[in-house]
Scaffold this motif. Structure first.
Motif, PDB file in Angstrom:
ATOM      1  N   ARG A   1       0.812  -1.219   0.000  1.00 42.44           N
ATOM      2  CA  ARG A   1       0.000   0.000   0.000  1.00 42.44           C
ATOM      3  C   ARG A   1       0.842   1.263   0.000  1.00 42.44           C
ATOM      4  NH1 ARG A   1      -3.056  -3.346   4.332  1.00 42.44           N
ATOM      5  NH2 ARG A   1      -4.711  -4.321   3.068  1.00 42.44           N
TER       6      ARG A   1
ATOM      7  N   ASP B   1       4.142   4.112  -5.920  1.00 41.28           N
ATOM      8  CA  ASP B   1       3.412   4.220  -4.656  1.00 41.28           C
ATOM      9  C   ASP B   1       1.914   4.095  -4.912  1.00 41.28           C
ATOM     10  OD1 ASP B   1       2.319   4.877  -2.196  1.00 41.28           O
ATOM     11  OD2 ASP B   1       3.818   6.423  -1.767  1.00 41.28           O
ATOM     12  N   PRO B   2       1.245   3.064  -4.369  1.00 44.31           N
ATOM     13  CA  PRO B   2      -0.200   2.892  -4.579  1.00 44.31           C
ATOM     14  C   PRO B   2      -1.059   3.888  -3.801  1.00 44.31           C
ATOM     15  CG  PRO B   2       0.833   0.869  -3.781  1.00 44.31           C
ATOM     16  CD  PRO B   2       1.807   1.973  -3.563  1.00 44.31           C
TER      17      PRO B   2
ATOM     18  N   GLY C   1      -3.798   2.276  -1.723  1.00 49.22           N
ATOM     19  CA  GLY C   1      -4.575   1.225  -2.372  1.00 49.22           C
ATOM     20  C   GLY C   1      -3.901  -0.127  -2.250  1.00 49.22           C
ATOM     21  N   ASP C   2      -4.639  -1.186  -2.579  1.00 52.12           N
ATOM     22  CA  ASP C   2      -4.101  -2.542  -2.520  1.00 52.12           C
ATOM     23  C   ASP C   2      -3.541  -2.915  -3.887  1.00 52.12           C
ATOM     24  OD1 ASP C   2      -4.733  -3.042   0.142  1.00 52.12           O
ATOM     25  OD2 ASP C   2      -6.764  -3.697  -0.363  1.00 52.12           O
ATOM     26  N   LYS C   3      -2.219  -2.904  -4.034  1.00 48.13           N
ATOM     27  CA  LYS C   3      -1.596  -3.278  -5.303  1.00 48.13           C
ATOM     28  C   LYS C   3      -0.983  -4.663  -5.177  1.00 48.13           C
ATOM     29  CE  LYS C   3       1.483  -1.673  -8.988  1.00 48.13           C
ATOM     30  NZ  LYS C   3       0.444  -1.838 -10.014  1.00 48.13           N
TER      31      LYS C   3
END
Length: 335
Positions: free
Chosen positions: A7, A54-55, A58-60
């Motif tokens: 994240r 950098d997400p 979020g869930d990457k």
């Protein structure tokens, strides 16, 4: 479904750099297959994206090497059916393989070699496609007739290991690999290199002792900026130079002019990222690699299985790759 995500861009030593998560199961689109992931391997691209993209909370999901079983297909799929065992590297602009289920375009998926288990197969897709495209699509190394001499810089790594095998088995070229330790030297010889030289020493002197007339093809797989001057000196006039890494310093390509050396930068995600007309070539490459494996001509480059697919084990794998001392491929299997 279970997944490992990140994240925020953090060092692999940070427990939050990769974390376990529960995500919705994806649904296949028109030309997608939905795969139950059985095993994955880890590549430098995983660590680079974790560090650089950098997400923002979020869930990457990372991961661009997998082997698994097709459980569902999209409405326009013709190459696979549920129950098929497959392997693939996926696409860089879609969710990765560090999850129980993944959707992948069928045109970049191949049949899993029947002679390998899922873990052994997961070690191959990204490196095999990269090495194949670099050797045959970019550099145009002939598979029939004289092929000259090929120098593989960083021959003990994932791409180098399979590139040496492909060059030795599918061409008549003299294959020279580089390695700097006894263990890696032995590994490169095992993959089929005719000669091994130490890239920490005088590369020009060592290679000239083997190929006094110079080299026809160079595959530079790591630290290209450190070896660039030697590469230019060693290549014959009209030689071909291919690389896959991101040099830490600019390359002075003007130095290539006098010898008319051609420069080729291989990025195995180009076909899937731009949906090129020949995107299905990766399906063909993976199937041909599977045939070669099942015929005993190629071997899996798996060297270590770190256990189940979870955040803790993936952090270990990322740290191992970031140390630049990895031999062959590191895999994880099962959830």
């Amino acid at each position: 479904m279970k997944a490992v995500v990140y994240r925020k861009s953090l060092p692999s030593s940070d427990p939050q750099s990769l974390v376990d998560a529960e995500l919705p199961e994806p649904a296949p689109e028109a030309r997608d297959v939905l795969v139950r992931v059985e095993a994955i391997s880890v590549n430098p691209v995983d660590t680079k994206i974790r560090q650089r993209v950098d997400p923002q909370g979020g869930d990457k999901v990372l991961g661009w090497d997998a082997a698994g079983t097709v459980v569902a297909v999209g409405g326009e799929v013709s190459l696979f059916k549920p129950g098929d065992a497959v392997y693939y590297a996926g696409a860089i602009d879609r969710a990765g393989s560090n999850a129980q289920f993944q959707v992948v375009d069928e045109r970049i998926v191949g049949r899993k070699p029947t002679s390998l288990d899922f873990a052994q197969a997961a070690a191959l897709p990204l490196t095999a496609v990269t090495a194949w495209e670099l050797l045959f699509d970019r550099l145009g190394v002939p598979r029939q007739g004289p092929a000259g001499t090929i120098l593989v810089i960083g021959a003990a790594g994932g791409v180098g290991s399979i590139a040496v095998q492909l060059a030795r088995k599918l061409t008549s070229a003299t294959v020279i690999g580089t390695a700097s330790r006894e263990q890696t030297r032995d590994w490169v010889l095992k993959q089929g290199a005719h000669h091994v030289v130490d890239h920490r020493g005088d590369l020009v002197e060592q290679v000239r002792a083997i190929a006094p007339q110079g080299i026809d093809y160079v595959l530079s797989l790591t630290h290209t900026e450190q070896h660039f001057a030697a590469i230019v000196e060693l290549l014959k006039p009209q030689g071909k130079f291919g690389l896959i890494d991101d040099p830490a310093a600019p390359l002075d390509i003007v130095k290539l002019k006098q010898k008319s050396i051609s420069l080729h930068w291989e990025f195995m995600y180009t076909r899937s990222l731009f949906h090129t007309q020949d995107m299905q070539a990766q399906h063909r490459i993976l199937n041909e690699v599977a045939d070669l494996v099942d015929a005993g001509a190629l071997q899996s480059t798996l060297t270590e299985n770190l256990g189940v697919i979870n955040a803790e084990n993936l952090r270990r794998a990322h740290a191992q790759l970031e140390s630049h001392g990895t031999l062959g491929k590191v895999v994880l299997s099962g959830f």
